[in-house]
Write a protein that holds these residues in place. Structure first.
Motif, mmCIF file in Angstrom:
data_model
loop_
_atom_site.group_PDB
_atom_site.id
_atom_site.type_symbol
_atom_site.label_atom_id
_atom_site.label_comp_id
_atom_site.label_asym_id
_atom_site.label_seq_id
_atom_site.Cartn_x
_atom_site.Cartn_y
_atom_site.Cartn_z
ATOM 1 N N SER A 108 46.268 39.551 24.905
ATOM 2 C CA SER A 108 44.848 39.043 25.207
ATOM 3 C C SER A 108 45.022 37.856 26.341
ATOM 4 N N ASP A 109 46.049 37.178 26.399
ATOM 5 C CA ASP A 109 46.518 36.125 27.552
ATOM 6 C C ASP A 109 46.493 36.441 29.012
ATOM 7 N N ARG A 110 46.824 37.984 29.192
ATOM 8 C CA ARG A 110 47.030 38.404 30.330
ATOM 9 C C ARG A 110 45.863 38.639 31.276
ATOM 10 N N PRO A 111 44.707 39.089 31.109
ATOM 11 C CA PRO A 111 43.859 39.408 32.018
ATOM 12 C C PRO A 111 43.514 38.285 32.999
ATOM 13 N N THR A 112 43.676 38.665 34.351
ATOM 14 C CA THR A 112 43.283 37.408 35.402
ATOM 15 C C THR A 112 41.869 37.066 35.038
ATOM 16 N N ALA A 113 40.726 37.725 34.750
ATOM 17 C CA ALA A 113 39.619 37.370 34.621
ATOM 18 C C ALA A 113 39.479 36.176 33.477
ATOM 19 N N SER A 114 40.361 36.545 32.526
ATOM 20 C CA SER A 114 40.275 35.774 31.374
ATOM 21 C C SER A 114 40.934 34.134 31.806
ATOM 22 N N VAL A 115 41.898 34.320 32.597
ATOM 23 C CA VAL A 115 42.519 32.800 32.991
ATOM 24 C C VAL A 115 41.896 32.359 33.986
ATOM 25 N N GLN A 116 41.070 32.965 34.676
ATOM 26 C CA GLN A 116 40.116 32.440 35.752
ATOM 27 C C GLN A 116 38.820 31.711 35.175
ATOM 28 N N ALA A 117 38.452 32.507 33.988
ATOM 29 C CA ALA A 117 37.140 31.844 33.188
ATOM 30 C C ALA A 117 37.800 30.532 32.308
ATOM 31 N N ALA A 118 38.839 30.645 32.002
ATOM 32 C CA ALA A 118 39.535 29.453 31.397
ATOM 33 C C ALA A 118 39.775 28.241 32.208
ATOM 34 N N LEU A 119 40.086 28.533 33.588
ATOM 35 C CA LEU A 119 40.477 27.444 34.566
ATOM 36 C C LEU A 119 39.018 26.706 34.727
#
Length: 187
Positions: A108-119
């Motif tokens: 679940s940590d892999r999607p780029t959209a999720s990382v962008q949202a967290a940033l």
């Protein structure tokens, strides 16, 4: 002399049985560890977030670089962000650059959209590379989230810290801050 410490691991995999019985295949993986005083390998992979073009460590020579191996779902990583943001705001004009290496722990940590949202949610503005294949993690010999490496203006690792840096675990903050200031003072 700068040398990478390397260890080879033999990975054994047992595929399904064949007509002649089970078979075993092996493949070697090299795991390196970046030691103090060494020039680390370039960061690879991507995508890069918060960066118009991928920064390189070679291109950052002349600046002090704090490399942060982290994952947004890690509470210790998350709790360390206010300290990093404070240093970025305080020391960036003096020559500090922070590079985040987002290495997922879970699928679940892999999607780029999720990382962008967290940033965006956490107000992280420094460049971050996604390391979904753990290429940088292995090349640098990282073993824990979060891990922080301080790189001097000549491009050599000068200090490594593993673990949270926050008001919950403040003991490392004065030492890291002092090392940052010392590296920034070196010309």
């Amino acid at each position: 002399m700068n040398r990478l410490i390397a260890a080879s691991l033999l990975i054994l995999a047992a595929p399904a049985s064949s007509a002649t019985g089970p078979s075993v295949t092996a493949r070697a993986i090299t795991v390196t560890s970046v030691a103090t005083g060494q020039t680390p390998p370039e960061l690879t992979g991507g995508p890069w977030l918060n960066a118009p073009a991928p920064p390189t460590l070679a291109g950052l020579k002349g600046r002090v670089v704090l490399v942060n191996f982290w994952v947004y779902s890690c509470i210790n990583c998350h709790n360390s962000l206010p300290t990093l943001k404070g240093w970025y705001g305080q020391y960036r004009t003096q020559g500090l650059e922070i590079i985040g290496v987002h290495t997922p722990e879970f699928e679940s940590d892999r999607p780029t959209a999720s990382v962008q949202a967290a940033l965006k949610e956490d107000g992280v503005t420094w460049p971050v590379v996604q390391d979904n294949a753990r290429t940088n993690w292995r090349a640098w010999g990282i073993r824990a989230w979060p891990t922080f490496l301080l790189i001097d203006r000549q491009g050599r690792v000068r200090y490594t810290h593993r673990g949270e840096i926050s008001s919950r675990f403040p003991q490392a903050i004065p030492l890291l801050d002092a090392r940052l200031r010392a590296l920034l003072a070196e010309k």
